[in-house]
Enzyme design. Structure first.
Site, PDB file in Angstrom:
ATOM      1  N   CYS A   2      74.534  90.420  25.788  1.00  0.00           N
ATOM      2  CA  CYS A   2      75.744  90.547  24.969  1.00  0.00           C
ATOM      3  C   CYS A   2      76.096  89.189  24.386  1.00  0.00           C
ATOM      4  O   CYS A   2      75.429  88.188  24.670  1.00  0.00           O
ATOM      5  CB  CYS A   2      76.897  91.024  25.841  1.00  0.00           C
ATOM      6  SG  CYS A   2      76.542  92.554  26.703  1.00  0.00           S
ATOM      7  N   ARG A  27      72.989  89.812  19.273  1.00  0.00           N
ATOM      8  CA  ARG A  27      72.738  89.889  20.717  1.00  0.00           C
ATOM      9  C   ARG A  27      73.031  91.281  21.266  1.00  0.00           C
ATOM     10  O   ARG A  27      72.655  91.609  22.387  1.00  0.00           O
ATOM     11  CB  ARG A  27      73.599  88.862  21.453  1.00  0.00           C
ATOM     12  CG  ARG A  27      73.358  87.410  21.039  1.00  0.00           C
ATOM     13  CD  ARG A  27      74.381  86.490  21.673  1.00  0.00           C
ATOM     14  NE  ARG A  27      74.174  86.428  23.110  1.00  0.00           N
ATOM     15  CZ  ARG A  27      73.366  85.542  23.720  1.00  0.00           C
ATOM     16  NH1 ARG A  27      72.709  84.685  22.973  1.00  0.00           N
ATOM     17  NH2 ARG A  27      73.207  85.545  25.016  1.00  0.00           N
ATOM     18  N   TRP A  72      75.746  94.827  24.319  1.00  0.00           N
ATOM     19  CA  TRP A  72      74.464  95.531  24.400  1.00  0.00           C
ATOM     20  C   TRP A  72      74.514  96.221  25.751  1.00  0.00           C
ATOM     21  O   TRP A  72      74.436  95.598  26.801  1.00  0.00           O
ATOM     22  CB  TRP A  72      73.292  94.534  24.346  1.00  0.00           C
ATOM     23  CG  TRP A  72      71.959  95.192  24.422  1.00  0.00           C
ATOM     24  CD1 TRP A  72      71.413  96.068  23.538  1.00  0.00           C
ATOM     25  CD2 TRP A  72      70.980  95.025  25.453  1.00  0.00           C
ATOM     26  NE1 TRP A  72      70.172  96.457  23.946  1.00  0.00           N
ATOM     27  CE2 TRP A  72      69.877  95.840  25.118  1.00  0.00           C
ATOM     28  CE3 TRP A  72      70.928  94.272  26.632  1.00  0.00           C
ATOM     29  CZ2 TRP A  72      68.737  95.928  25.932  1.00  0.00           C
ATOM     30  CZ3 TRP A  72      69.797  94.346  27.435  1.00  0.00           C
ATOM     31  CH2 TRP A  72      68.724  95.166  27.077  1.00  0.00           C
ATOM     32  N   ASN A  98      78.846  88.449  29.699  1.00  0.00           N
ATOM     33  CA  ASN A  98      77.450  88.640  29.284  1.00  0.00           C
ATOM     34  C   ASN A  98      76.597  88.488  30.542  1.00  0.00           C
ATOM     35  O   ASN A  98      76.608  87.429  31.164  1.00  0.00           O
ATOM     36  CB  ASN A  98      77.036  87.583  28.251  1.00  0.00           C
ATOM     37  CG  ASN A  98      75.515  87.588  28.059  1.00  0.00           C
ATOM     38  OD1 ASN A  98      74.867  88.632  28.181  1.00  0.00           O
ATOM     39  ND2 ASN A  98      74.946  86.410  27.821  1.00  0.00           N
ATOM     40  N   GLY A  99      75.915  89.558  30.927  1.00  0.00           N
ATOM     41  CA  GLY A  99      75.095  89.478  32.148  1.00  0.00           C
ATOM     42  C   GLY A  99      75.174  90.788  32.916  1.00  0.00           C
ATOM     43  O   GLY A  99      75.563  91.819  32.356  1.00  0.00           O
ATOM     44  N   GLU A 473      43.496  70.040  57.870  1.00  0.00           N
ATOM     45  CA  GLU A 473      44.728  70.455  58.555  1.00  0.00           C
ATOM     46  C   GLU A 473      44.518  70.528  60.070  1.00  0.00           C
ATOM     47  O   GLU A 473      45.349  70.076  60.857  1.00  0.00           O
ATOM     48  CB  GLU A 473      45.204  71.821  58.020  1.00  0.00           C
ATOM     49  CG  GLU A 473      46.284  72.523  58.814  1.00  0.00           C
ATOM     50  CD  GLU A 473      47.598  71.792  58.969  1.00  0.00           C
ATOM     51  OE1 GLU A 473      48.424  72.246  59.776  1.00  0.00           O
ATOM     52  OE2 GLU A 473      47.777  70.730  58.341  1.00  0.00           O
ATOM     53  N   LYS A 477      46.661  68.331  62.730  1.00  0.00           N
ATOM     54  CA  LYS A 477      47.457  68.950  63.806  1.00  0.00           C
ATOM     55  C   LYS A 477      47.053  68.367  65.157  1.00  0.00           C
ATOM     56  O   LYS A 477      47.875  67.998  65.979  1.00  0.00           O
ATOM     57  CB  LYS A 477      47.232  70.481  63.825  1.00  0.00           C
ATOM     58  CG  LYS A 477      48.192  71.325  63.007  1.00  0.00           C
ATOM     59  CD  LYS A 477      49.617  71.219  63.244  1.00  0.00           C
ATOM     60  CE  LYS A 477      50.354  70.351  62.226  1.00  0.00           C
ATOM     61  NZ  LYS A 477      50.186  70.642  60.826  1.00  0.00           N
ATOM     62  N   GLU A 480      48.398  64.714  65.349  1.00  0.00           N
ATOM     63  CA  GLU A 480      49.842  64.488  65.491  1.00  0.00           C
ATOM     64  C   GLU A 480      50.417  65.109  66.765  1.00  0.00           C
ATOM     65  O   GLU A 480      51.464  64.689  67.236  1.00  0.00           O
ATOM     66  CB  GLU A 480      50.591  64.967  64.246  1.00  0.00           C
ATOM     67  CG  GLU A 480      50.534  66.419  63.926  1.00  0.00           C
ATOM     68  CD  GLU A 480      51.327  66.725  62.649  1.00  0.00           C
ATOM     69  OE1 GLU A 480      52.340  66.058  62.396  1.00  0.00           O
ATOM     70  OE2 GLU A 480      50.908  67.639  61.907  1.00  0.00           O
ATOM     71  N   HIS A 496      26.489  62.010  54.550  1.00  0.00           N
ATOM     72  CA  HIS A 496      26.688  60.806  53.727  1.00  0.00           C
ATOM     73  C   HIS A 496      27.359  59.684  54.519  1.00  0.00           C
ATOM     74  O   HIS A 496      27.929  58.756  53.944  1.00  0.00           O
ATOM     75  CB  HIS A 496      27.512  61.158  52.476  1.00  0.00           C
ATOM     76  CG  HIS A 496      26.854  62.192  51.615  1.00  0.00           C
ATOM     77  ND1 HIS A 496      25.683  61.961  50.926  1.00  0.00           N
ATOM     78  CD2 HIS A 496      27.180  63.490  51.406  1.00  0.00           C
ATOM     79  CE1 HIS A 496      25.321  63.064  50.292  1.00  0.00           C
ATOM     80  NE2 HIS A 496      26.211  64.014  50.564  1.00  0.00           N
ATOM     81  N   LYS A 595      60.518  65.171  61.190  1.00  0.00           N
ATOM     82  CA  LYS A 595      60.278  66.467  60.551  1.00  0.00           C
ATOM     83  C   LYS A 595      60.288  66.361  59.037  1.00  0.00           C
ATOM     84  O   LYS A 595      59.455  66.930  58.344  1.00  0.00           O
ATOM     85  CB  LYS A 595      61.330  67.476  60.998  1.00  0.00           C
ATOM     86  CG  LYS A 595      61.157  68.858  60.386  1.00  0.00           C
ATOM     87  CD  LYS A 595      59.845  69.485  60.819  1.00  0.00           C
ATOM     88  CE  LYS A 595      59.505  70.794  60.179  1.00  0.00           C
ATOM     89  NZ  LYS A 595      58.161  71.251  60.475  1.00  0.00           N
TER      90      LYS A 595
HETATM   91  C1  AGP Z   1      53.015  68.170  59.280  1.00  0.00           C
HETATM   92  O1  AGP Z   1      52.812  68.698  60.495  1.00  0.00           O
HETATM   93  C2  AGP Z   1      53.833  66.988  59.250  1.00  0.00           C
HETATM   94  N1  AGP Z   1      55.117  67.253  59.769  1.00  0.00           N
HETATM   95  C3  AGP Z   1      53.878  66.348  57.885  1.00  0.00           C
HETATM   96  O2  AGP Z   1      52.574  66.069  57.474  1.00  0.00           O
HETATM   97  C4  AGP Z   1      54.522  67.210  56.795  1.00  0.00           C
HETATM   98  O3  AGP Z   1      53.686  68.233  56.408  1.00  0.00           O
HETATM   99  C5  AGP Z   1      54.804  66.308  55.589  1.00  0.00           C
HETATM  100  O4  AGP Z   1      55.688  65.302  55.981  1.00  0.00           O
HETATM  101  C6  AGP Z   1      55.399  67.103  54.430  1.00  0.00           C
HETATM  102  O5  AGP Z   1      56.609  67.639  54.818  1.00  0.00           O
HETATM  103  P1  AGP Z   1      57.305  68.694  53.843  1.00  0.00           P
HETATM  104  O6  AGP Z   1      56.446  69.921  53.778  1.00  0.00           O
HETATM  105  O7  AGP Z   1      58.646  68.972  54.438  1.00  0.00           O
HETATM  106  O8  AGP Z   1      57.418  68.030  52.495  1.00  0.00           O
END
Ligand code: AGP
Length: 600
Positions: A2, A27, A72, A98-99, A473, A477, A480, A496, A595
């Protein structure tokens, strides 16, 4: 769509609204309407049909404040009652919209229970009654509270007899701009309605509310109410010793959450609402750059293979901390995809801001709702996994792979991917949660394996094509969580140089599902065996031959090659977890890590 227009100033509003509305009539032209504050009697005029059909009937109210609308029809037939402006029970609040108000039926039922009388079938009318419900003398406060209950898209302009000298406007998804004139202000769905009065405009952003008064205006930024999807108890360990194990055991559910309501098996396609606003732009994209850090960067590497092989779009991956300082050659047909569980990783965000500065289309694959990445990318896909508490990422990785597989189908079906291929991938994706549950049942077996290999200090992970990033990966894992040395490489790279490290003290974990590069992996396995290296293989159920080549085998169910990483990584997450527990580490809070890495 609209068209809405509003005027507040020193001139009679009606003729200005009329000329603006005529310019918006493209519109929608099912019906139209005006509301003008006129000293004598507020003037409400609504008609079904085009403006030109009624021009001779128009009175000429003198009021200097008014709103108008051309419709509309979406919700409610083309009738005068469903034409805008709509009003509340007391006919004191008038509103044009509009929406679409997606949850209007539920809101209407509630308001009727509370005694409100509706005069139309139009979704918009609920806004008038909601504002009436929350109105305590200040119109913008009433509008702010009302919009908190609304789901959908809106560009609205509202006036009230009880708080007359203003127009309150708000926007979410639907376009809305302010026209800043001399001693007058306008609001409109697009510039064509104001251009005859002014060229100075302010485009409102989503969730902004503006209050227009005869002598000034101000804009309120309404922070959208966001619902945390997961329940409080989910933040608890639910009986698991560590969040890490709980989140690994939720990896099948993670796939379910990521794909729920998004697979369109019959059409061989996917529905990704978060990309709809840029669907057109995505069609023009002929190159993709994927940027992420850590575990998320390995998901990006799997995505690279998927997007090139099945969507036919050249793709490249870089880690955020490098990409932000590179001088990538990009152009308007390049799009950048940023992958982050937290959505707050500084290196990834910096790379995102670099691309935005260059005007590159940016997409986000994010888990945390409302995070910086989710807010700053042009569009995106939420992985919808609920919270991931353990520092080492597990279910988020799985969610990212599922999102990348869906993105591959979304983009592929826009390009060369045939219906049959789309159907194969989407129907296989739908089976993955059950297949993942099968793999998770191997946990006790993998715990035994960790016990068997707990005295080794070095581990090599090898994989090819889609499972090369899974080798990386798996190694990350283990590093870490267990603080043991581990490397992940492409199977073909061993000879290599790294093969020099292999001996009876250096176990290798080979990720070798029965896919297009299986034969090549077998030759790499034989290279390692020839140097006396202990070997574990992650292989496809039914592959008995591999037993003869390696010391231990973890079998995963058969699925499409591009989806094998979603299953093959699960045993590696479990292996790293059990190894860390055996070595007595704080699995959820590994040393030296955080984290979300919000610093460079
Ligand atoms: C993964 O186990 C780690 N915590 C770290 O590599 C993580 O994946 C990275 O810091 C990216 O974090 P994000 O996905 O929150 O951006």
């Amino acid at each position: 769509m609209c068209g809405i227009v509003g005027y507040i100033g020193k001139k009679p509003a009606f003729p200005i609204l009329l000329s603006g509305l005529k310019r918006l009539e493209y519109r929608g032209y099912d019906s139209f309407g005006f509301f003008v504050f006129d000293k004598e009697k507020p003037f409400l005029f609504k008609k079904v049909g085009k403006i030109s059909q009624f021009e001779q009937d128009f009175p000429n109210p003198s009021g200097e404040i008014g709103i108008a609308h051309t419709r509309w029809a979406t919700t409610g037939e083309v009738t005068e009652a469903n034409a805008h402006p709509h009003f509340d029970c007391q006919k004191e609040i008038f509103l044009v919209h509009n929406g679409i108000i997606e949850n209007y039926q539920a809101l209407k039922a509630k308001l009727i229970k509370e005694g409100h009388k509706f005069t139309s079938e139009c979704d918009t009318e609920v806004l008038c009654h909601l504002i009436e419900k929350y109105f305590e003398g200040n119109l913008e406060e009433g509008v702010r509270k009302a919009l908190r209950e609304v789901r959908g898209a809106y560009g609205i302009a509202v006036v009230s007899k009880k708080d007359p000298e203003k127009i309150v406007v708000a926007r979410l998804s639907s376009p809305l701009l302010l026209g800043i004139g001399n001693d007058e202000l306008l609001v409109a769905s697009d510039p064509s309605a104001v251009i005859t009065r002014t060229r100075q405009v302010i485009n409102l952003d989503d969730n902004e509310i503006a209050v227009l008064k005869p002598d000034n205006f101000f804009i309120l930024k309404e922070k959208p109410l966001e619902t945390i999807e997961w329940e409080g108890e989910k933040a608890e360990k639910k009986g698991y010793p560590y969040f890490m194990l709980k989140e690994i055991m939720e990896e099948s559910e993670a796939i379910e959450n990521a794909i729920r309501g998004r697979l369109a098996i019959e059409e061989g396609s996917v529905k990704l609402g978060g990309l709809d606003t840029i669907q057109g732009k995505l069609r023009k994209i002929n190159r993709l750059i994927l940027v992420a850090c850590g575990t998320a960067s390995f998901a990006a590497r799997v995505g690279e293979y998927m997007l090139e092989e099945y969507a036919g779009i050249p793709a490249e991956v870089d880690i955020g901390s490098e990409f932000r300082y590179r001088k990538p050659v990009v152009d308007k047909n390049t799009a950048a995809i940023f992958i982050s569980q937290s959505g707050e990783t500084a290196d990834t965000l910096a790379a995102l801001r670099e691309m935005k500065k260059k005007g590159i289309l940016t997409l986000g694959i994010t888990n945390v709702v409302g995070s910086a990445q989710a807010r700053e990318t042009d569009a995106g896909i939420y992985t919808r996994l609920g919270s991931e508490i353990a520092v080492a990422s597990s279910k988020a990785f799985i969610g990212q792979l599922a999102a990348l597989a869906m993105l591959t189908v979304y983009l592929g079906r826009q390009k060369e991917m045939a219906l049959i291929m789309g159907k194969r991938i989407v129907s296989e994706l739908a089976k993955l949660p059950d297949l993942a549950r099968e793999v998770l049942k191997l946990a006790p077996e993998i715990e035994k394996l960790a016990k068997k290999y707990q005295d080794y200090k070095n581990f090599w992970f090898i994989g090819r094509k889609y499972n090369f990033p899974i080798a990386s990966e798996g190694a990350l894992k283990l590093k870490e969580l267990s603080y043991l040395h581990a490397e992940g490489t492409a199977g073909g790279e061993l000879k290599h140089g790294s093969l020099a490290l292999i001996d009876e003290n250096f176990p290798t974990i080979a990720i070798c599902p029965s896919d297009s590069v299986y034969e090549k992996m077998v030759s790499n396995i034989e290279e390692v065996k020839a140097r006396g290296g202990p070997m574990i293989a992650v292989a496809t159920q039914g592959n008995e031959e591999i037993r003869k080549l390696v010391d231990d085998v973890i079998y995963i169910p058969k699925t499409l090659e591009m989806l094998t990483p979603i299953l093959s990584v699960i045993p590696l997450h479990l292996f790293a977890y059990y190894m860390a527990v055996l070595l007595g580490h704080d699995v959820d809070r590994p040393r030296n890590l955080a984290k979300s890495v919000t610093v460079e």
